[in-house]
Motif scaffolding. Structure first.
Motif, PDB file in Angstrom:
ATOM      1  N   VAL A  58     -36.117  66.028  35.748  1.00 24.42           N
ATOM      2  CA  VAL A  58     -36.427  67.453  35.796  1.00 24.42           C
ATOM      3  C   VAL A  58     -37.874  67.698  35.403  1.00 24.42           C
ATOM      4  CG1 VAL A  58     -35.868  69.702  34.789  1.00 24.42           C
ATOM      5  CG2 VAL A  58     -34.051  68.096  35.351  1.00 24.42           C
ATOM      6  N   GLY A  59     -38.599  68.402  36.262  1.00 19.64           N
ATOM      7  CA  GLY A  59     -39.963  68.821  35.936  1.00 19.64           C
ATOM      8  C   GLY A  59     -39.907  69.950  34.924  1.00 19.64           C
ATOM      9  N   VAL A  60     -40.693  69.857  33.857  1.00 18.53           N
ATOM     10  CA  VAL A  60     -40.588  70.827  32.768  1.00 18.53           C
ATOM     11  C   VAL A  60     -41.163  72.200  33.124  1.00 18.53           C
ATOM     12  CG1 VAL A  60     -40.536  69.049  30.985  1.00 18.53           C
ATOM     13  CG2 VAL A  60     -42.714  70.093  31.608  1.00 18.53           C
ATOM     14  N   ARG A  61     -42.029  72.256  34.086  1.00 21.77           N
ATOM     15  CA  ARG A  61     -42.598  73.549  34.465  1.00 21.77           C
ATOM     16  C   ARG A  61     -41.667  74.301  35.414  1.00 21.77           C
ATOM     17  NH1 ARG A  61     -48.567  73.567  35.160  1.00 21.77           N
ATOM     18  NH2 ARG A  61     -48.396  74.084  32.983  1.00 21.77           N
ATOM     19  N   ARG A  79     -48.920  67.004  25.995  1.00 21.32           N
ATOM     20  CA  ARG A  79     -47.558  66.900  25.459  1.00 21.32           C
ATOM     21  C   ARG A  79     -47.106  68.252  24.922  1.00 21.32           C
ATOM     22  NH1 ARG A  79     -44.697  66.574  21.005  1.00 21.32           N
ATOM     23  NH2 ARG A  79     -46.496  66.563  19.644  1.00 21.32           N
ATOM     24  N   GLU A  80     -47.965  68.918  24.176  1.00 19.27           N
ATOM     25  CA  GLU A  80     -47.613  70.234  23.625  1.00 19.27           C
ATOM     26  C   GLU A  80     -47.406  71.266  24.730  1.00 19.27           C
ATOM     27  OE1 GLU A  80     -46.617  71.369  20.614  1.00 19.27           O
ATOM     28  OE2 GLU A  80     -46.577  69.216  20.222  1.00 19.27           O
ATOM     29  N   GLU A  81     -48.196  71.185  25.786  1.00 21.56           N
ATOM     30  CA  GLU A  81     -48.011  72.087  26.919  1.00 21.56           C
ATOM     31  C   GLU A  81     -46.650  71.841  27.576  1.00 21.56           C
ATOM     32  OE1 GLU A  81     -50.050  73.209  31.233  1.00 21.56           O
ATOM     33  OE2 GLU A  81     -51.020  71.736  29.934  1.00 21.56           O
ATOM     34  N   ALA A  82     -46.269  70.566  27.692  1.00 24.34           N
ATOM     35  CA  ALA A  82     -44.957  70.232  28.260  1.00 24.34           C
ATOM     36  C   ALA A  82     -43.842  70.772  27.365  1.00 24.34           C
ATOM     37  CB  ALA A  82     -44.825  68.722  28.441  1.00 24.34           C
ATOM     38  N   VAL A  83     -44.004  70.648  26.054  1.00 27.36           N
ATOM     39  CA  VAL A  83     -43.014  71.188  25.114  1.00 27.36           C
ATOM     40  C   VAL A  83     -42.888  72.689  25.304  1.00 27.36           C
ATOM     41  CG1 VAL A  83     -42.568  71.658  22.667  1.00 27.36           C
ATOM     42  CG2 VAL A  83     -43.196  69.342  23.393  1.00 27.36           C
ATOM     43  N   GLU A  84     -44.017  73.385  25.392  1.00 24.08           N
ATOM     44  CA  GLU A  84     -43.986  74.849  25.551  1.00 24.08           C
ATOM     45  C   GLU A  84     -43.353  75.268  26.871  1.00 24.08           C
ATOM     46  OE1 GLU A  84     -44.553  77.327  23.342  1.00 24.08           O
ATOM     47  OE2 GLU A  84     -44.788  75.682  21.911  1.00 24.08           O
ATOM     48  N   ASP A  85     -43.688  74.556  27.948  1.00 22.80           N
ATOM     49  CA  ASP A  85     -43.090  74.876  29.251  1.00 22.80           C
ATOM     50  C   ASP A  85     -41.574  74.738  29.185  1.00 22.80           C
ATOM     51  OD1 ASP A  85     -45.484  75.470  30.552  1.00 22.80           O
ATOM     52  OD2 ASP A  85     -45.710  73.441  31.379  1.00 22.80           O
ATOM     53  N   HIS A  89     -38.154  77.729  29.116  1.00 19.52           N
ATOM     54  CA  HIS A  89     -36.908  77.700  29.906  1.00 19.52           C
ATOM     55  C   HIS A  89     -35.674  77.657  28.999  1.00 19.52           C
ATOM     56  CE1 HIS A  89     -38.765  77.297  33.808  1.00 19.52           C
ATOM     57  NE2 HIS A  89     -39.447  76.229  33.422  1.00 19.52           N
ATOM     58  N   ILE A  90     -35.735  76.832  27.972  1.00 24.50           N
ATOM     59  CA  ILE A  90     -34.588  76.693  27.075  1.00 24.50           C
ATOM     60  C   ILE A  90     -34.280  78.023  26.398  1.00 24.50           C
ATOM     61  CG2 ILE A  90     -33.795  75.594  24.929  1.00 24.50           C
ATOM     62  CD1 ILE A  90     -35.250  73.027  25.903  1.00 24.50           C
ATOM     63  N   HIS A  91     -35.295  78.771  26.034  1.00 25.80           N
ATOM     64  CA  HIS A  91     -35.092  80.070  25.393  1.00 25.80           C
ATOM     65  C   HIS A  91     -34.614  81.117  26.390  1.00 25.80           C
ATOM     66  CE1 HIS A  91     -36.564  83.917  23.483  1.00 25.80           C
ATOM     67  NE2 HIS A  91     -35.708  83.450  22.608  1.00 25.80           N
ATOM     68  N   ALA A 106     -36.866  71.284  22.931  1.00 23.75           N
ATOM     69  CA  ALA A 106     -37.828  70.765  23.911  1.00 23.75           C
ATOM     70  C   ALA A 106     -38.529  69.524  23.368  1.00 23.75           C
ATOM     71  CB  ALA A 106     -38.839  71.842  24.276  1.00 23.75           C
ATOM     72  N   ARG A 107     -38.907  69.539  22.103  1.00 22.25           N
ATOM     73  CA  ARG A 107     -39.549  68.354  21.503  1.00 22.25           C
ATOM     74  C   ARG A 107     -38.623  67.144  21.566  1.00 22.25           C
ATOM     75  NH1 ARG A 107     -41.723  72.178  17.806  1.00 22.25           N
ATOM     76  NH2 ARG A 107     -43.966  72.312  18.133  1.00 22.25           N
ATOM     77  N   GLU A 108     -37.340  67.388  21.321  1.00 24.26           N
ATOM     78  CA  GLU A 108     -36.360  66.287  21.386  1.00 24.26           C
ATOM     79  C   GLU A 108     -36.274  65.734  22.804  1.00 24.26           C
ATOM     80  OE1 GLU A 108     -31.619  65.699  20.681  1.00 24.26           O
ATOM     81  OE2 GLU A 108     -32.679  67.088  19.348  1.00 24.26           O
ATOM     82  N   GLU A 109     -36.214  66.603  23.810  1.00 19.73           N
ATOM     83  CA  GLU A 109     -36.163  66.155  25.206  1.00 19.73           C
ATOM     84  C   GLU A 109     -37.428  65.384  25.591  1.00 19.73           C
ATOM     85  OE1 GLU A 109     -33.697  66.267  27.516  1.00 19.73           O
ATOM     86  OE2 GLU A 109     -32.402  67.098  25.954  1.00 19.73           O
TER      87      GLU A 109
END
Length: 188
Positions: A58-61, A79-85, A89-91, A106-109
């Motif tokens: 799955v693409g995080v964006r 990495r932080e941008e990927a976490v935020e993206d 979605h998770i929220h 997201a950090r765990e994923e």
């Protein structure tokens, strides 16, 4: 300290755009995405959903799917941008109670995705996901480039050879084969 590595979606041909709905954009940071299927009735998945379950990173964006990912170097900011993206979605889509809880998930994923990248940069990874004993199982394989000088025909299912022969042309009567099978004659 070793450089940070994360998987990026990889599109070698347009097949992902036909197989998945939606397909990830090439070059997105990626996670395995099994969390998308935690509440799904896995036995009822069909078509593109089933394909996504079986083999989609799955693409995080975009939250689109990709059959392959490539191990890539990433900066801490990326990495932080990927976490935020992913946290967004998770929220918004998956009901995390707040942004901090979404960021933690997201950090765990992202950490799980990074753990797949204990390979040289440029390594290509494929996944097979299945349901076993009520749990989701993921299996990964690395696709390797052929070494220079390797047999270029190795691994091909077909090899086409052009000839100049004027021999009889092979023909198949597919309609006759089908109608013969339906009548029970079995004759072409």
């Amino acid at each position: 300290m070793s450089p940070l590595k994360l998987p990026r979606t990889l599109r070698l041909d347009p097949s992902d755009t036909f197989v998945f709905a939606p397909a990830a954009e090439p070059g997105e940071w990626a996670v395995t995405g099994s969390f998308l299927f935690f509440d799904a009735d896995l036995s009822a998945l069909a078509g593109k959903e089933r394909a996504a379950f079986r083999s989609g990173f799955v693409g995080v964006r975009s939250l689109g799917f990709s059959t392959l990912v490539v191990v890539s170097e990433a900066s801490e900011a990326e990495r932080e941008e990927a976490v935020e993206d992913l946290a967004r979605h998770i929220h918004a889509r998956f009901g995390a109670p707040d942004r901090e809880a979404a960021r933690a998930a997201a950090r765990e994923e992202i950490a799980v995705a990074a753990s797949l990248c204990n390979l040289p940069v440029g390594s290509v990874i494929a996944m097979h996901r299945s349901a076993r004993d009520g749990e989701i199982a993921e299996e990964f394989r690395t696709l390797h480039q052929r070494p220079p000088g390797a047999d270029p025909l190795h691994g091909r299912a077909f090899h086409f050879v052009e000839t100049d022969e004027d021999g009889p042309e092979e023909q198949a009567d597919l309609v006759g084969l089908v109608s013969g099978a339906s009548t029970g004659t079995g004759r072409p």
